[in-house]
Design a protein around this motif. Structure first.
Motif, PDB file in Angstrom:
ATOM      1  N   ARG A   1       0.775  -1.114   0.050  1.00  0.00           N
ATOM      2  CA  ARG A   1      -0.069   0.077   0.174  1.00  0.00           C
ATOM      3  C   ARG A   1       0.919   1.289   0.121  1.00  0.00           C
ATOM      4  O   ARG A   1       2.025   1.464   0.594  1.00  0.00           O
ATOM      5  N   GLY A   2       0.476   2.184  -0.758  1.00  0.00           N
ATOM      6  CA  GLY A   2       0.868   3.682  -0.513  1.00  0.00           C
ATOM      7  C   GLY A   2       0.363   4.397   0.496  1.00  0.00           C
ATOM      8  O   GLY A   2      -1.068   4.413   0.369  1.00  0.00           O
ATOM      9  N   VAL A   3       0.853   5.290   1.240  1.00  0.00           N
ATOM     10  CA  VAL A   3       0.182   5.890   2.290  1.00  0.00           C
ATOM     11  C   VAL A   3       0.459   7.503   1.975  1.00  0.00           C
ATOM     12  O   VAL A   3       1.489   8.098   2.166  1.00  0.00           O
ATOM     13  N   ASP A   4      -0.567   8.297   1.692  1.00  0.00           N
ATOM     14  CA  ASP A   4      -0.701   9.450   0.996  1.00  0.00           C
ATOM     15  C   ASP A   4      -0.578  10.438   2.345  1.00  0.00           C
ATOM     16  O   ASP A   4      -1.406  10.348   3.201  1.00  0.00           O
ATOM     17  N   MET A   5       0.272  11.319   2.454  1.00  0.00           N
ATOM     18  CA  MET A   5       0.505  12.568   3.502  1.00  0.00           C
ATOM     19  C   MET A   5       0.922  13.711   3.020  1.00  0.00           C
ATOM     20  O   MET A   5       1.629  13.736   1.980  1.00  0.00           O
ATOM     21  N   HIS A   6       0.390  14.636   3.706  1.00  0.00           N
ATOM     22  CA  HIS A   6       0.804  16.152   2.908  1.00  0.00           C
ATOM     23  C   HIS A   6       1.290  16.987   4.144  1.00  0.00           C
ATOM     24  O   HIS A   6       0.848  17.001   5.406  1.00  0.00           O
TER      25      HIS A   6
ATOM     26  N   GLU B   1       3.831  19.222  -4.242  1.00  0.00           N
ATOM     27  CA  GLU B   1       2.562  19.075  -4.913  1.00  0.00           C
ATOM     28  C   GLU B   1       1.805  20.344  -5.421  1.00  0.00           C
ATOM     29  O   GLU B   1       1.050  20.473  -6.333  1.00  0.00           O
TER      30      GLU B   1
ATOM     31  N   LEU C   1       3.687  16.278  -1.207  1.00  0.00           N
ATOM     32  CA  LEU C   1       2.864  15.133  -1.162  1.00  0.00           C
ATOM     33  C   LEU C   1       3.831  13.846  -0.763  1.00  0.00           C
ATOM     34  O   LEU C   1       4.940  13.773  -1.497  1.00  0.00           O
TER      35      LEU C   1
ATOM     36  N   ARG D   1       4.384  10.138  -0.058  1.00  0.00           N
ATOM     37  CA  ARG D   1       3.798   8.764  -0.283  1.00  0.00           C
ATOM     38  C   ARG D   1       4.828   7.567  -0.249  1.00  0.00           C
ATOM     39  O   ARG D   1       5.517   7.180  -1.019  1.00  0.00           O
TER      40      ARG D   1
ATOM     41  N   TYR E   1      -0.154  -0.404   7.358  1.00  0.00           N
ATOM     42  CA  TYR E   1      -0.678   0.845   6.790  1.00  0.00           C
ATOM     43  C   TYR E   1      -0.909   2.006   7.764  1.00  0.00           C
ATOM     44  O   TYR E   1      -0.562   3.030   7.713  1.00  0.00           O
TER      45      TYR E   1
END
Length: 277
Positions: A178-183, A220, A230, A232, A240
């Motif tokens: 899984r990719g974990v998107d964070m900003h 981003e 961004l 990831r 996850y």
């Protein structure tokens, strides 16, 4: 004289007795063969689950039970027919009763139909984490009418299958990685290369973040008061949520230690003093 009367009585009732005995014997044979056949068909259908492993076992058990009851219904009709019962009227009565029950249980039937589709296409399975019908949790049970979820705070949620099949289903456990998107946002005065270096260092030190595929860290958006990154990282599915809820704090501490400003919304007020004369 008595012997003659007895002979007449025997000759009169003997054919009827033989016919009844024959019907009873045939009825028992039909019943035994029907019970054996119903059980055999059910076992054959259930055993197909070992051959078609991509389908859920519950589906084959349900289809096996349905086939068994259908065969038994025909067996009972055949047995009644041996005793001269008019089965046509019984079949018509059962059909009318089935229609009435079907109309009364439209909601249950729609859940049953959705359950069959879910078990055939298997968009999720037991122990998967899913979002469905506005709920999120771990799938603990799937039956023909409902899907049961367990939330992180140990609540049990029972969702009718018709609500799941007719809406979007997000399966968080479908892919093993899984990719974990964070900003993250930093001030415009900060050097983006230095920010990327700090974030990469945090990700590289984390034991559950994979090196392949490599984490994605790029600018981003250029917002009104911040440069937004961004981030990831990739991990195994079971890690996850650990990544999602621990890495932001680690990155925040690392940015603070390196003197990188994380801006927050603010408003600048300029006062102009005009000399009124």
């Amino acid at each position: 004289m008595n012997e003659m009367i007895n002979d007449i009585d025997i000759n009169e009732y003997l054919p009827a007795a033989i016919e009844w005995a024959t019907n009873i014997l045939l009825a028992i044979v039909i019943l035994l063969i029907g019970l054996w056949l119903a059980g055999k068909v059910r076992n054959i259908i259930v055993s197909l689950s070992k051959k078609y492993t991509h389908f859920d076992d519950t589906l084959f058990r349900f289809l096996g039970s349905m086939a068994r009851y259908i065969i038994l219904a025909f067996v009972i009709i055949a047995v009644l027919n041996r005793f001269g019962v008019q089965t046509a009227s019984i079949i018509a009565l059962l059909g009318a009763a089935g229609l009435a029950v079907g109309l009364a249980l439209q909601g249950a039937m729609s859940n049953l139909a959705a359950g069959v589709m879910l078990l055939i296409f298997r968009p999720y399975k037991v122990n998967d984490f899913i979002e469905a019908a506005g709920r999120f949790g771990k799938v603990t049970e799937i039956d023909m009418f409902t899907t049961i979820l367990q939330t992180f705070d140990n609540q049990q949620i029972v969702i009718p299958n018709s609500q799941i099949w007719g809406a979007q289903i997000i399966n968080h456990s479908h892919h093993p990685i899984r990719g974990v998107d964070m900003h993250f946002g930093v001030a415009y005065d900060e050097n983006t290369d230095e920010v990327r270096k700090v974030i990469d260092g945090v990700l590289a030190a984390h034991p559950h973040i994979l090196k392949d595929p490599a984490p994605f860290v790029e600018v981003e958006t250029l917002n009104n008061s911040s440069v937004d990154f961004l981030v990831r990282p990739f991990c195994l599915g079971e890690h996850y949520f650990e990544i999602l809820y621990t890495v932001p704090e680690l990155i925040k501490k690392a940015l603070d230690e390196n003197g990188i400003e994380i801006p927050f919304p603010h408003r600048k007020v300029i006062l102009v003093n005009e000399d009124k004369e």
